[in-house]
Write a protein that holds these residues in place. Sequence first.
Motif, PDB file in Angstrom:
ATOM      1  N   VAL A  30      11.088  -4.391   5.257  1.00  0.00           N
ATOM      2  CA  VAL A  30      10.514  -3.457   4.280  1.00  0.00           C
ATOM      3  C   VAL A  30       9.065  -4.005   4.272  1.00  0.00           C
ATOM      4  O   VAL A  30       9.027  -5.174   3.990  1.00  0.00           O
ATOM      5  N   THR A  31       8.144  -3.007   4.571  1.00  0.00           N
ATOM      6  CA  THR A  31       6.768  -3.306   4.499  1.00  0.00           C
ATOM      7  C   THR A  31       5.805  -2.492   3.582  1.00  0.00           C
ATOM      8  O   THR A  31       4.918  -2.931   3.333  1.00  0.00           O
ATOM      9  N   LEU A  32       6.482  -1.554   2.848  1.00  0.00           N
ATOM     10  CA  LEU A  32       5.896  -0.781   1.877  1.00  0.00           C
ATOM     11  C   LEU A  32       6.574  -0.510   0.873  1.00  0.00           C
ATOM     12  O   LEU A  32       7.872   0.250   0.972  1.00  0.00           O
ATOM     13  N   LEU A  33       6.198  -0.543  -0.482  1.00  0.00           N
ATOM     14  CA  LEU A  33       7.018  -0.268  -1.765  1.00  0.00           C
ATOM     15  C   LEU A  33       6.317   0.543  -2.445  1.00  0.00           C
ATOM     16  O   LEU A  33       4.869   0.119  -2.825  1.00  0.00           O
ATOM     17  N   ALA A  34       6.473   1.900  -3.035  1.00  0.00           N
ATOM     18  CA  ALA A  34       5.721   2.508  -3.941  1.00  0.00           C
ATOM     19  C   ALA A  34       6.486   3.041  -4.902  1.00  0.00           C
ATOM     20  O   ALA A  34       7.627   3.554  -4.721  1.00  0.00           O
ATOM     21  N   ASP A  35       6.249   3.252  -6.313  1.00  0.00           N
ATOM     22  CA  ASP A  35       6.839   3.899  -7.343  1.00  0.00           C
ATOM     23  C   ASP A  35       6.429   5.263  -7.399  1.00  0.00           C
ATOM     24  O   ASP A  35       6.926   5.701  -8.491  1.00  0.00           O
ATOM     25  N   SER A  36       5.703   5.906  -6.703  1.00  0.00           N
ATOM     26  CA  SER A  36       5.219   7.217  -7.021  1.00  0.00           C
ATOM     27  C   SER A  36       4.333   7.707  -5.545  1.00  0.00           C
ATOM     28  O   SER A  36       4.088   7.085  -4.843  1.00  0.00           O
ATOM     29  N   GLY A  37       4.568   8.969  -5.658  1.00  0.00           N
ATOM     30  CA  GLY A  37       3.845   9.304  -4.269  1.00  0.00           C
ATOM     31  C   GLY A  37       2.413   9.027  -4.394  1.00  0.00           C
ATOM     32  O   GLY A  37       1.603   8.647  -3.578  1.00  0.00           O
ATOM     33  N   SER A  38       1.879   9.116  -5.648  1.00  0.00           N
ATOM     34  CA  SER A  38       0.185   8.600  -5.479  1.00  0.00           C
ATOM     35  C   SER A  38       0.349   7.325  -5.121  1.00  0.00           C
ATOM     36  O   SER A  38      -0.772   7.020  -4.493  1.00  0.00           O
ATOM     37  N   SER A  39       1.094   6.318  -5.521  1.00  0.00           N
ATOM     38  CA  SER A  39       0.930   4.999  -5.145  1.00  0.00           C
ATOM     39  C   SER A  39       0.933   4.674  -3.668  1.00  0.00           C
ATOM     40  O   SER A  39       0.267   4.052  -2.997  1.00  0.00           O
ATOM     41  N   LEU A  40       1.973   5.682  -3.142  1.00  0.00           N
ATOM     42  CA  LEU A  40       2.023   5.681  -1.706  1.00  0.00           C
ATOM     43  C   LEU A  40       0.894   6.085  -1.041  1.00  0.00           C
ATOM     44  O   LEU A  40       0.437   5.244  -0.084  1.00  0.00           O
ATOM     45  N   PHE A  41       0.224   6.957  -1.319  1.00  0.00           N
ATOM     46  CA  PHE A  41      -0.791   7.438  -0.761  1.00  0.00           C
ATOM     47  C   PHE A  41      -2.279   6.518  -0.822  1.00  0.00           C
ATOM     48  O   PHE A  41      -2.907   6.529  -0.131  1.00  0.00           O
ATOM     49  N   GLU A  42      -2.341   6.015  -1.989  1.00  0.00           N
ATOM     50  CA  GLU A  42      -3.258   4.996  -2.434  1.00  0.00           C
ATOM     51  C   GLU A  42      -2.960   3.946  -1.590  1.00  0.00           C
ATOM     52  O   GLU A  42      -4.153   3.334  -0.800  1.00  0.00           O
ATOM     53  N   GLN A  43      -1.912   3.486  -1.173  1.00  0.00           N
ATOM     54  CA  GLN A  43      -1.614   2.207  -0.504  1.00  0.00           C
ATOM     55  C   GLN A  43      -1.970   2.524   1.180  1.00  0.00           C
ATOM     56  O   GLN A  43      -2.882   1.988   1.704  1.00  0.00           O
ATOM     57  N   ILE A  44      -1.662   3.785   1.451  1.00  0.00           N
ATOM     58  CA  ILE A  44      -2.087   4.211   2.910  1.00  0.00           C
ATOM     59  C   ILE A  44      -3.469   4.213   2.991  1.00  0.00           C
ATOM     60  O   ILE A  44      -4.057   3.896   4.196  1.00  0.00           O
ATOM     61  N   ASP A  45      -4.041   5.087   1.988  1.00  0.00           N
ATOM     62  CA  ASP A  45      -5.511   5.146   2.028  1.00  0.00           C
ATOM     63  C   ASP A  45      -6.361   3.855   2.069  1.00  0.00           C
ATOM     64  O   ASP A  45      -7.394   3.930   2.757  1.00  0.00           O
ATOM     65  N   LYS A  46      -5.891   2.761   1.564  1.00  0.00           N
ATOM     66  CA  LYS A  46      -6.368   1.501   1.451  1.00  0.00           C
ATOM     67  C   LYS A  46      -6.213   0.778   2.802  1.00  0.00           C
ATOM     68  O   LYS A  46      -6.479  -0.489   2.780  1.00  0.00           O
ATOM     69  N   GLY A  47      -5.474   1.307   3.692  1.00  0.00           N
ATOM     70  CA  GLY A  47      -5.213   0.530   4.866  1.00  0.00           C
ATOM     71  C   GLY A  47      -3.696   0.104   5.271  1.00  0.00           C
ATOM     72  O   GLY A  47      -3.558  -0.493   6.439  1.00  0.00           O
ATOM     73  N   GLU A  48      -2.920   0.273   4.264  1.00  0.00           N
ATOM     74  CA  GLU A  48      -1.401  -0.297   4.261  1.00  0.00           C
ATOM     75  C   GLU A  48      -0.781   0.514   5.765  1.00  0.00           C
ATOM     76  O   GLU A  48      -1.149   1.765   5.829  1.00  0.00           O
ATOM     77  N   SER A  49      -0.277  -0.091   6.724  1.00  0.00           N
ATOM     78  CA  SER A  49       0.386   0.257   7.628  1.00  0.00           C
ATOM     79  C   SER A  49       1.461   1.418   7.171  1.00  0.00           C
ATOM     80  O   SER A  49       2.239   1.198   6.341  1.00  0.00           O
ATOM     81  N   VAL A  50       1.641   2.618   7.888  1.00  0.00           N
ATOM     82  CA  VAL A  50       2.608   3.495   7.671  1.00  0.00           C
ATOM     83  C   VAL A  50       3.976   2.995   8.381  1.00  0.00           C
ATOM     84  O   VAL A  50       3.752   2.749   9.572  1.00  0.00           O
ATOM     85  N   PRO A  51       4.931   3.011   7.807  1.00  0.00           N
ATOM     86  CA  PRO A  51       6.188   2.435   8.353  1.00  0.00           C
ATOM     87  C   PRO A  51       6.802   3.352   9.261  1.00  0.00           C
ATOM     88  O   PRO A  51       6.498   4.673   9.221  1.00  0.00           O
ATOM     89  N   ASP A  52       7.823   2.871  10.139  1.00  0.00           N
ATOM     90  CA  ASP A  52       8.478   3.560  10.869  1.00  0.00           C
ATOM     91  C   ASP A  52       9.617   4.753  10.466  1.00  0.00           C
ATOM     92  O   ASP A  52       9.671   5.806  10.653  1.00  0.00           O
ATOM     93  N   ILE A  53      10.121   4.329   9.122  1.00  0.00           N
ATOM     94  CA  ILE A  53      11.025   4.728   8.563  1.00  0.00           C
ATOM     95  C   ILE A  53      10.587   4.963   7.049  1.00  0.00           C
ATOM     96  O   ILE A  53      10.397   4.017   6.414  1.00  0.00           O
ATOM     97  N   LEU A  54      10.602   6.093   6.253  1.00  0.00           N
ATOM     98  CA  LEU A  54      10.100   6.245   4.824  1.00  0.00           C
ATOM     99  C   LEU A  54      11.232   6.585   4.106  1.00  0.00           C
ATOM    100  O   LEU A  54      11.805   8.012   4.226  1.00  0.00           O
ATOM    101  N   LEU A  55      11.787   5.902   3.326  1.00  0.00           N
ATOM    102  CA  LEU A  55      12.892   6.585   2.237  1.00  0.00           C
ATOM    103  C   LEU A  55      12.125   7.025   1.023  1.00  0.00           C
ATOM    104  O   LEU A  55      11.270   6.410   0.268  1.00  0.00           O
ATOM    105  N   ILE A  56      12.565   8.415   0.702  1.00  0.00           N
ATOM    106  CA  ILE A  56      11.734   8.778  -0.405  1.00  0.00           C
ATOM    107  C   ILE A  56      12.635   9.552  -1.373  1.00  0.00           C
ATOM    108  O   ILE A  56      13.901  10.255  -1.259  1.00  0.00           O
ATOM    109  N   ASP A  57      12.674   9.253  -2.852  1.00  0.00           N
ATOM    110  CA  ASP A  57      13.556   9.699  -3.959  1.00  0.00           C
ATOM    111  C   ASP A  57      13.180  11.022  -3.944  1.00  0.00           C
ATOM    112  O   ASP A  57      11.956  11.400  -3.697  1.00  0.00           O
ATOM    113  N   MET A  58      14.142  11.935  -4.542  1.00  0.00           N
ATOM    114  CA  MET A  58      14.046  13.333  -4.648  1.00  0.00           C
ATOM    115  C   MET A  58      13.194  13.605  -5.959  1.00  0.00           C
ATOM    116  O   MET A  58      12.119  14.339  -5.889  1.00  0.00           O
TER     117      MET A  58
END
Length: 218
Positions: A30-58
Amino acid sequence: MKATIGIVEDHTLVLKSLEIIINSFSCFEVTLLADSGSSLFEQIDKGESVPDILLIDMLMPEMNGDEVAARVKKKYANVKLVAISGLDDSVSVMKMIRAGCCAYLQKNIELEELEGALQEIWMKGYYNNYLTNMGFQASNTDWMDLRDRELEFLRLACSDLNYHEIADCMCLSIKTIDGYRACLFAKFGVKSRVGLVLEALKHNLISLTSQAYLKRKY
């Protein structure tokens, strides 16, 4: 090299539990944790690597899982998106599939199945836990012989319509629709409408965008 996993989940306990469980699997990290969609995109925009597989809650505040998945898929087409939810209704599942998810996992999934599902997703880009049995699928080709009305039913089954609404669209009785459903379940070797949609997607019989539509092979 381990496959990298990201998790988008608004409940901290579930988020951290999934992190611990997945990190215990030998082939994943596990290389990325986010508690919301906004948090996910903020991390990616700041340069966090996009993982190979992304698990997403509905279901999440601000932005639901299907919205998150659609945005990720549009920008990062190679990421394997996986829905993970406590919901098991066909409408919720198909929303996530149409948004680009290649699998739909329940939160009460057994640990052994979760590891196997992630391995299959990583290797094949797809996982369907709604099959009647895995051995049947290996050699079954009945799905290749579909009649026009069966294909029409399949297209409608990939929408948000319930079976009574599908019957109205096809100008058929609900009893006849039940017959089509049973026939296609048998041809594809599945035990639910969700499994049917996943198998149709796997065999390129449908293409899922904002609205599901049928793609005939000639």
